[in-house]
Scaffold this active site. Structure first.
Site, PDB file in Angstrom:
ATOM      1  CB  THR A 267      -0.874   0.082   1.257  1.00 55.92           C
ATOM      2  OG1 THR A 267      -0.039   0.341   2.393  1.00 55.92           O
ATOM      3  CG2 THR A 267      -1.660  -1.196   1.459  1.00 55.92           C
ATOM      4  CG  ASP A 268       1.468   5.873  -1.031  1.00 55.77           C
ATOM      5  OD1 ASP A 268       2.441   5.924  -0.242  1.00 55.77           O
ATOM      6  OD2 ASP A 268       1.332   6.680  -1.976  1.00 55.77           O
ATOM      7  CE1 TYR A 269       5.115   7.106   6.008  1.00 55.98           C
ATOM      8  CE2 TYR A 269       3.030   7.710   7.000  1.00 55.98           C
ATOM      9  CZ  TYR A 269       4.401   7.576   7.083  1.00 55.98           C
ATOM     10  OH  TYR A 269       5.061   7.931   8.245  1.00 55.98           O
TER      11      TYR A 269
END
Lengths: 732, 732
Positions: A267-269
């Site tokens: 995932t992104d952050y």
């Protein structure tokens, strides 16, 4: 299938055995990526990550580098945990690691795939020498709105160019062998359609048709898969009402089932956590289940899998098989990197010392930087600066600013001492006989708007000069993540100063440093020459001097459309014709698709860029007026350097499918070649076209081509008027 | 099903008989709509229409009116053709026919459905008295981008308000009886998603998800069908790659099969022909086939059916059954209008003379105009103008301009003599004791930008005045069709003059005449009061005077969001929250969905508008904290007029579905009520909510509600901070 995805019975047996020993919590640990405490790019920061490593609660770490520090953390994992599974170290190596190259958008302006691959290769060498295994790059998001700050981080607006650049970057980072210690895993991000944020506001809602998703936003991701990219990162935005990290359509239907992607998805952050504010998840436990079920393998920084997935398994709302699948994908990458053989193999002080800032790397950065620059205007051959220009006024907030030279997302790049500023580069090149009188004169800070501080000194310098070089644009962090603007002008009081400088009557050369297209129409009307230099990197000052003084003949072409005004956005060359297209033939006709107060045309078209020499294009010849279903045809044009110095030209091939089961863009780039021509030299450039090159998402949502007439251009830029098209017929 | 769609065996027998006598060419004639030579809004003009009528090649005519002229043309059809089928006369009666009401967007700002219905009823009475049977109104296109010129012609950005307004207009035009001679057929247009044009440029490409089509753009059309609208008009844009006039999905799957629409579908002006430039059709013959097959019944002005459909039938590429179906739908409408009984029944000179400009119609126009006005600012109760203001400087290009008062699409409205200007209205109201010193002072023409012509005289007048009333905005044709702008500021040199006027230190009241939201942030910061008056129509000058002098207490609320700057567009209140919503709690946090240089918030929110009195809102009470599948609940709040004069308040009810199978808007209007309160009076306003009111297009594309928590607000405007929400739970 990439080489690394080939069946490996030995690996499978090793991982079967290892997974057989793992507890559920240890498995969930492998699905967890946490930051070290070096840097952060989001709202959550866990300072307990070292304890988490020791407890086996985390399988990968980002924002940790140097051979020493990665070795130290790796020891915690290998010596402190029951199963001694090594950590994977990721990092945002976006356009260079220590030696910083031009920002990604700037590199794309080179249209030079070898240069772009080289940049990524150097980045991989430096990063891996500091213990990094994995970069969160390339960003392959198509961006058609200059307001969006992250336009700086991709390859621009075009599907074809973007796909080529994506492949070059994946090749550069990963090389031929994931297990080589000087390569890193690449990440295709952000999956998907992140660049389509409403009104160009970062993280804002995306609402596009599935057709546009497939024809515009997905192809560079598919190109990355075809090139063997090891990992994918989800995007922050929603698609079709579902946040990307919860989109089974994107992460499983498209990525796994249709494309056969074999790597893992991160995932992104904290984007799993963000499914709550999105309004897609009631709580973190549900968010984790939705992400896992969608096809997420690894949770970046959100600690959602870490803290909630076991409860979901206990409750029967998440599947052990999904977890096992994700663990396997991640362990396979660690195995392919050789980490189970030697967890410390990337953390090698001697290699690190021998690698960082190698002279050849710095030279590569300088070379890519000058190749990235785009000459937008050059009236009366104001550039290159002639030997007679003995008194140069160098003015502007970006003329001597080390911090700005390397742009945003400059990873471990040094922003204080290493970057060569334009003043430094010009002074070194100009030598003793030339006076370069530097005055900052203005500020790019928004708050400086209206102030005339420094103007008097700048104008005085201009009045005494033979030529004025104004270096203006945006502060380094005005593009990049969370750096969207509603205006595209030169921020602060730069425009006002530029007008004063022009008013002196001295020839003015504007060098723009920026990560987005700026609406510099006034400058285009009023200064003699404009060079767009993006943020050119560590060696940027030398590279700008190379171009300004003519040691390098600029050859960049715009990878994005430059609007006249922000009110034209989103704007891109590959638009549809509409039923009432504006035509220059009848400019006064009212009921056409146009604005009352502004032309439809941009300031500078996609693909546009000048040279210190001139090129002429012959009419296009086709090997055959007909292209058959199983055939191909070749389109050729002869390009001649009609000027008096050598130069490189990016020759571009565009097509238009005149009638389709759905409407088609007025032009689509389908090929390009960068040729270097000596004065007077001619070269015939040929492009081969097969039916599959003309495929799109048809009315029934199938992917393929349709028979019919096509226009084809070989031209120095996009634009229906850039040259006359030829026509061919594609038959069943 | 509307009354008119009830089975009518007599009609069916009549039409069966008639169609049995018709040749293919006569049938195609019924599918053909041509303009008379009075007006034209597009590229094609046929001057042979009279010959076409005599030959039975045209079944309907538009842009022809007056009892005499329609009778004369009708005679050509009835006496000159074999089957004596009467013509149907259509016309663009958009916001009034002779007596012009405020532009449609302005009317929507009244939030007064009775007033809007009355406006349409008056329009129908006037138009039908001149022989018109059919108006190309209402435009029910949702518009979320202020750049788009046709935002002026709809009801704004909101789905619910837009649907209510659509119904009111259909009721007003059609009344209870299509056959009554004082009603006209209404047209729901432009089907569909025309307002979603890329970058706000009229006719430009639309690219939206099917979910957004269904949840945002279609509901007002569905509301029109539910209200019994007789006809639909296709839009110029494409949807999902297919021009609307060729979209079987829109015209048949949705409109006929899902909604059961029984009327007929007309194209917009030459939009079949335009499928060629769209790149959807090879030639006109194919375009005609595609349109017929999609579900078009009548070809407006393109003559494509007329000239090509017979060939298609001969070639077997169009279906006789489709043609018969279309002919039947059109003949049915002529029958229902009573034209077969008496083709001249609408063309009655006596009725015409008795109807046009009736005093009660003019009074209605004045009433709707003042109800439409929105008070945007009123610092220190600058308005209403006090009796002591004996010297008023009235300044600006719109203060005494008859042509501008009635806005665009003013049908047969008189632009030269009838409209009452603001100067005229104010002088008449102010009477002898007050001096109104009018100076034009500035120009709205784009070309006047930079000029200071007239400024000196205007400033001198301001300096001598007690109060300055500046009437500024856009020229009447800067909104409407083909009138998109890339900037939303006050055009010309008006802003510069406004700054000079403010610099005099005199109180400045800005009256804005415009068809779109303008970015008047500077004015909001610097003038004392702002009244948005749209284009208020024939009686506009009186209506403005009514409000400025306090004879009417303004009660309008914005039906569209006013942006701070064009760079925020598209902008609307019912956006999604995103995963990283900006919050005023942490204004310095970087990684949020925001701009660097501009707030996310608009200048004025949807639903916003002030009064000369003040209203307080009690907390919301719910009849029940839970709403069950078959139940309902009532939300109530008590509104109190806390000021010292009577006023009307539009009380608005918003909901938010907190978690969905797809993400949901942060707020959605679900009810409103306009209440009139005397000073000190309180009224409890209640809204009933049933689960169906909370339905949307769910993840699986089905339409329905989902159980879960909802927030609910009863508030004076949209905005999460406008009041505190209450929460209820919707259970299975």
């Amino acid at each position: 299938q990439p080489d690394w995805a080939a069946t490996d019975p030995e690996m499978n047996a090793f991982i079967d055995d290892l997974m057989g020993q793992m507890t559920l919590q240890e498995k969930i640990g492998q699905l967890t990526l946490l930051t070290s405490d070096w840097e952060s790019t989001g709202p959550t920061m866990r300072d307990t990550y070292q304890a988490d490593i020791r407890a086996g609660r985390v399988g990968s770490i980002f924002n940790a580098y140097t051979a020493d520090y990665t070795r130290q953390l790796q020891e915690l994992a290998v010596e402190g945990t029951r199963l001694k599974i090594p950590l994977l170290f990721g990092y945002d190596v976006i356009h260079g690691h220590r030696t910083i190259f031009p920002i990604s958008l700037g590199e794309a302006a080179s249209w030079d795939m070898d240069a772009i691959e080289r940049s990524a290769r150097v980045s991989a060498a430096e990063a891996s020498s500091e213990g990094i295994h994995w970069t969160f790059s390339p960003m392959v998001d198509i961006a058609r709105d200059a307001r969006w700050g992250r336009i700086s981080e991709g390859a621009g607006e075009d599907v074809y160019l973007g796909s080529q650049v994506a492949r070059a970057r994946v090749r550069g980072y990963q090389g031929d062998d994931l297990g080589a210690v000087d390569t890193v895993l690449a990440t295709a991000k952000h999956f998907a359609a992140y660049g389509a944020a409403q009104a160009g506001r970062d993280y804002h809602t995306v609402d596009i048709s599935e057709r546009t998703l497939r024809d515009v936003y997905l192809p560079p991701f598919k190109a990355a898969v075809d090139e063997g990219v090891a990992t994918f990162m989800t995007s922050f935005n929603e698609y079709n009402g579902v946040p990307a990290s919860g989109s089974r359509y994107l992460l499983t239907d498209v990525l796994r089932d249709q494309w056969g992607f074999d790597g893992f998805v991160v995932t992104d952050y904290t984007s799993i956590n963000e499914m709550i504010p999105h309004g897609y998840s009631r709580d973190l436990q549900q968010a984790g289940e939705q992400a896992l079920n969608a096809g997420v393998d690894m949770d970046m920084q959100g600690a959602v899998f870490m803290e909630h997935l076991k409860q979901s398994i206990d409750a029967g709302t998440a599947s052990q098989a999904d977890i096992d699948q994700a663990v396997r994908r991640i362990l396979e990458m660690k195995y392919r990197l050789g980490l189970f053989e030697d967890p410390y193999r990337y953390s090698d002080n001697a290699r690190q010392d021998a690698t960082l800032y190698k002279p050849e790397f710095l030279e590569a950065a300088r070379d890519v930087a000058r190749k990235s620059m785009v000459l937008l205007k050059n009236e009366g051959n104001t550039l290159p600066l002639v030997a007679g220009a003995k008194n140069i006024a160098l003015i502007g907030p970006l003329a001597d600013s080390k911090a700005d030279m390397i742009g945003s997302w400059a990873a471990a790049g040094d922003r204080q001492t290493r970057p060569v500023t334009i003043l430094e580069g010009m002074r070194q090149r100009a030598g003793e006989g030339t006076r370069i009188n530097y005055v900052k004169g203005a500020s790019y800070e928004f708050a400086s708007s209206g102030s005339t501080d420094g103007f008097a000194e700048a104008v005085a310098a201009a009045e005494q000069a033979d030529v004025v070089v104004a270096v203006m644009g945006e502060k380094w962090d005005m593009t990049g993540e969370a750096a969207s603007r509603t205006a595209l002008d030169l921020p602060g009081n730069q425009q006002a100063l530029l007008e004063r400088l022009v008013a002196t009557g001295k020839p003015v050369v504007l060098v723009v440093l920026s990560g987005r297209p700026n609406s510099i129409g006034w400058a285009d009307d009023n200064v003699e020459a404009i060079l767009h230099a993006w943020y050119p990197g560590t060696m940027g000052g030398h590279a700008v001097a190379d171009v300004l003084f003519g040691d390098y003949n600029p050859s960049g072409k715009l990878p994005v459309t430059f609007p006249l005004t922000v009110g034209q956005e989103p704007l891109h060359y590959d638009m549809k014709n509409t039923g009432r297209p504006y035509s220059a033939d009848n400019p006064q006709q009212k009921y056409l698709s146009r604005y009352l107060n502004t032309p439809n045309d941009p300031l500078y078209r996609f693909g546009y860029g000048l040279s210190y020499t001139n090129f002429s294009y012959s009419p296009v010849t086709l090997s055959n007026p007909t292209l058959s279903a199983n055939g191909s045809l070749t389109a050729s044009a002869t390009i001649t350097n009609t000027g008096d110095r050598a130069g490189a030209e990016v020759v571009q091939m565009y097509v238009r499918d005149l009638v389709g089961s759905v409407t088609r863009p007025v032009q689509e780039l389908k090929g390009f070649e960068k040729v270097i021509l000596q004065p007077g030299e001619s070269r015939t450039v040929s492009f081969r076209i097969e039916p599959k090159d003309l495929a799109f998402t048809r009315a029934d949502m199938s992917h393929g081509w349709e028979p019919g007439e096509f226009n084809l251009w070989i031209a120095p830029s996009s634009g229906l008027e850039a040259s006359a098209p030829v026509t061919f017929n594609l038959t069943e």
